[in-house]
Enzyme design. Structure first.
Site, PDB file in Angstrom:
ATOM      1  N   LYS A   1     -11.276  -6.547   9.000  1.00  0.00           N
ATOM      2  CA  LYS A   1     -10.295  -5.931   9.897  1.00  0.00           C
ATOM      3  C   LYS A   1     -10.283  -6.613  11.267  1.00  0.00           C
ATOM      4  O   LYS A   1      -9.238  -6.701  11.917  1.00  0.00           O
ATOM      5  CB  LYS A   1     -10.566  -4.428  10.011  1.00  0.00           C
ATOM      6  CG  LYS A   1     -10.304  -3.681   8.718  1.00  0.00           C
ATOM      7  CD  LYS A   1      -8.847  -3.865   8.281  1.00  0.00           C
ATOM      8  CE  LYS A   1      -8.458  -3.047   7.087  1.00  0.00           C
ATOM      9  NZ  LYS A   1      -7.015  -3.126   6.782  1.00  0.00           N
TER      10      LYS A   1
ATOM     11  N   ALA B   1     -15.565  -6.732   9.197  1.00  0.00           N
ATOM     12  CA  ALA B   1     -15.264  -8.148   9.469  1.00  0.00           C
ATOM     13  C   ALA B   1     -13.832  -8.484   9.059  1.00  0.00           C
ATOM     14  O   ALA B   1     -13.116  -9.207   9.766  1.00  0.00           O
ATOM     15  CB  ALA B   1     -16.259  -9.040   8.720  1.00  0.00           C
TER      16      ALA B   1
ATOM     17  N   TYR C   1     -15.715  -4.778   5.337  1.00  0.00           N
ATOM     18  CA  TYR C   1     -14.515  -4.088   5.837  1.00  0.00           C
ATOM     19  C   TYR C   1     -14.355  -4.346   7.337  1.00  0.00           C
ATOM     20  O   TYR C   1     -13.267  -4.728   7.787  1.00  0.00           O
ATOM     21  CB  TYR C   1     -14.629  -2.583   5.555  1.00  0.00           C
ATOM     22  CG  TYR C   1     -13.386  -1.798   5.940  1.00  0.00           C
ATOM     23  CD1 TYR C   1     -12.279  -1.760   5.101  1.00  0.00           C
ATOM     24  CD2 TYR C   1     -13.323  -1.100   7.141  1.00  0.00           C
ATOM     25  CE1 TYR C   1     -11.140  -1.041   5.443  1.00  0.00           C
ATOM     26  CE2 TYR C   1     -12.194  -0.379   7.497  1.00  0.00           C
ATOM     27  CZ  TYR C   1     -11.109  -0.352   6.645  1.00  0.00           C
ATOM     28  OH  TYR C   1      -9.983   0.349   6.998  1.00  0.00           O
TER      29      TYR C   1
ATOM     30  N   GLY D   1       0.833  -1.210   0.000  1.00  0.00           N
ATOM     31  CA  GLY D   1       0.000   0.000   0.000  1.00  0.00           C
ATOM     32  C   GLY D   1       0.858   1.246   0.000  1.00  0.00           C
ATOM     33  O   GLY D   1       0.448   2.309   0.462  1.00  0.00           O
TER      34      GLY D   1
END
Ligand code: NAD
Length: 246
Positions: A157, A155, A153, A15
């Site tokens: 994380k 779940a 998102y 990222g």
């Protein structure tokens, strides 16, 4: 004097084209680390100025063959891996009734499966020299339910936190330290899709009265990967200005 011990270390940052990942790569470069920076956005990745020995890999972390390609580059260029800071993630706003299977699979694949694949490859390499540090990124959404972020998102994380604990249990005896960060609302491309109401709501729930900068999250990730955190292992660190106090 506090020493990070990161000079010369081979650090893999995903990222790295944007936000927290980009800030992480820049801080590590300043520490004299050697970098493998990864993102699926080729143009933005190429635009990151890094004043250190580095190589850039354009890859999708959700694809096993592409993750293999990342580690092939690590092996070919540096022959070892000391640090993984895995920031790449997909964020989309979706209310529960609007989430279809494709959306669920895409977000879980990038955020959770990608984390698993990177941990597997990183531990395989770090164990050969009995030392390594891994930092995974969860989110405050895992703590608070992530009503604005959406079910996949939140779940994914929460899953990242569980994965970090598993890898910590497995890899600690191999000399690999593993920790998870749950950032609070941070000014990056990811949160630019949220409206002013969401930002104001986050600030009103944050005792420090503001959102974070990418650099504030990145510096904590670098500390976790450094010698300064040599006995921090299996931890989940909330970096959220007090929005959620675990
Ligand atoms: N910004 C926030 O408020 C916030 C809050 C909590 C958690 N986080 C977490 O922090 C981490 C960094 O977020 P950010 O705010 O810097 O996001 P960002 O959107 O600015 O950067 C994410 C980067 O990941 C890349 N990426 C996305 N999917 C990819 C894939 N499949 N393969 C390779 N690269 C991919 C994107 O191209 C982008 O460059 C993420 O894990 C995010 O979930 C951010």
């Amino acid at each position: 004097m506090l020493e990070s011990g990161l000079a010369g270390r081979v650090c893999l940052v995903t990222g790295a084209a944007s936000g927290i990942g980009r800030a992480t790569a820049e801080i590590l470069a300043g520490q004299g680390a050697r970098l493998v920076v990864v993102d699926r956005d080729a143009e933005q990745l190429a635009a990151v100025p890094l004043d250190c020995e580095h190589t850039a890999v354009v890859a999708d972390v959700a694809q096993p063959a592409e993750v293999d390609r990342i580690f092939d580059e690590v092996d070919a260029r540096f022959g070892r891996l000391d640090v993984l800071i895995h920031c790449a993630a997909l964020f989309r706003i979706a209310a529960l009734p609007d989430v279809d299977e494709e959306e669920w699979d895409q977000i879980l694949d990038v955020n959770l499966k990608g984390s698993f694949l990177l941990c597997q490859g990183a531990v395989e390499r770090m164990r050969t020299h009995g030392d390594g540090r891994i930092v995974l990124f969860g989110s405050f959404a895992a703590r608070t339910g992530g009503l604005r972020a959406g079910a996949p998102y939140a779940a994914s994380k929460a899953g990242v936190e569980g994965l970090a604990r598993h890898v910590a249990a497995y890899a600690g005896p191999l000399g690999v330290r593993v920790n998870c960060m749950h950032p609070g609302f941070t000014e990056t491309a990811l949160t630019s899709v949220l409206d002013d109401v969401a930002r104001a709501d986050a600030i009103s729930r944050t005792p420090l009265g503001r959102v974070a900068s990418a650099a504030e999250q990145a510096s904590m990730a670098v500390v976790l990967a450094s010698d300064l955190a040599s006995f921090v292992h299996g931890a989940t660190l909330d970096v959220n200005g007090g929005m959620y106090m675990a």
